[in-house]
Enzyme design. Structure first.
Site, mmCIF file in Angstrom:
data_model
loop_
_atom_site.group_PDB
_atom_site.id
_atom_site.type_symbol
_atom_site.label_atom_id
_atom_site.label_comp_id
_atom_site.label_asym_id
_atom_site.label_seq_id
_atom_site.Cartn_x
_atom_site.Cartn_y
_atom_site.Cartn_z
ATOM 1 N N ASP A 151 0.856 -1.187 0.000
ATOM 2 C CA ASP A 151 0.000 0.000 0.000
ATOM 3 C C ASP A 151 0.886 1.229 0.000
ATOM 4 O OD1 ASP A 151 -2.392 -1.392 0.026
ATOM 5 O OD2 ASP A 151 -2.578 -1.385 2.207
ATOM 6 N N ASP A 165 -7.251 -1.212 -4.507
ATOM 7 C CA ASP A 165 -8.317 -0.755 -3.618
ATOM 8 C C ASP A 165 -9.217 0.267 -4.317
ATOM 9 O OD1 ASP A 165 -7.266 -2.334 -1.598
ATOM 10 O OD2 ASP A 165 -6.031 -0.718 -0.794
#
Length: 208
Positions: A151, A165
């Site tokens: 991330d 995402d």
């Protein structure tokens, strides 16, 4: 004698008429192939975009050293996430991996009934995003099935995500909009009272 010939020829005339009538259902497989292609293209773009940006983030960013993009509101901040989207459920990596496989099965089964471009976009984004994070789960450290997701997009300091995402959340929003409009996966809507008796043009299908 002529009457007998007319009667004998009637079945042949009907058969000829039936064979000459265009079969509109022949377009359905072609249309569905187009929707499958759209779904697959969106999935590939989402997946490749996710994986490429993760590789770049790993090469260019250093954990603990965020880079401002839009002031302090949007930053590039590299972390390894053992949990779900936005760092949720860090201690349930195996469970999340199994859930991801379940999502893939659901998408593939649902795609067989695809009849709407909106649903093709939604399922494509959902498939690409799910595969993006699942790839991390299966191939990255510490172990297959328990890999940590990369991330790097920091939103307002509240949570950190990635391109996968974004695709998953976008798919969820689009699915919600399609549900509000009453558009099913097959592209059809339930008939409403104002459509009754309005003619053959209102077949309830939606391809948008």
């Amino acid at each position: 004698m002529r009457d007998m010939q007319d009667e004998a020829g009637a079945p042949l005339t009907a058969a000829d008429a039936s064979t000459s009538t265009p079969d509109t259902t022949l377009d359905t497989p072609r249309d569905r192939r187009g929707l499958f292609l759209l779904l697959a293209t969106v999935a590939v773009v989402a997946y490749v975009g996710d994986q490429v940006t993760k590789v770049v983030a790993l090469r260019q960013l250093t954990p603990g050293e965020p880079v401002d993009v839009v002031g302090e509101f949007i930053r590039l901040n590299l972390i390894r996430n053992a949990g779900a989207a936005f760092s949720i459920a860090n201690s349930a990596t195996w469970v999340l991996t199994l859930i991801a496989f379940g999502v893939l099965v659901f998408i593939l089964r649902t795609a067989r009934r695809i009849g709407s471009r909106g649903w093709a976009w939604a399922l494509g984004m959902l498939l690409g995003g799910s595969l993006g994070n699942l790839t991390d789960r299966m191939l990255r450290e510490p172990a297959p099935g328990r890999g940590h997701v990369v991330d790097f997009i920091d939103y307002f300091g509240l949570f950190i995500g990635n391109v996968a995402d974004i695709a998953i959340v976008s798919a969820a929003v689009l699915i919600g909009l399609l549900a509000l409009r009453g558009v099913g996966v097959d592209g059809k809507r339930p008939h409403h009272g104002r459509h009754e008796g309005s003619g053959a043009g209102t077949d309830g299908a939606d391809h948008g």
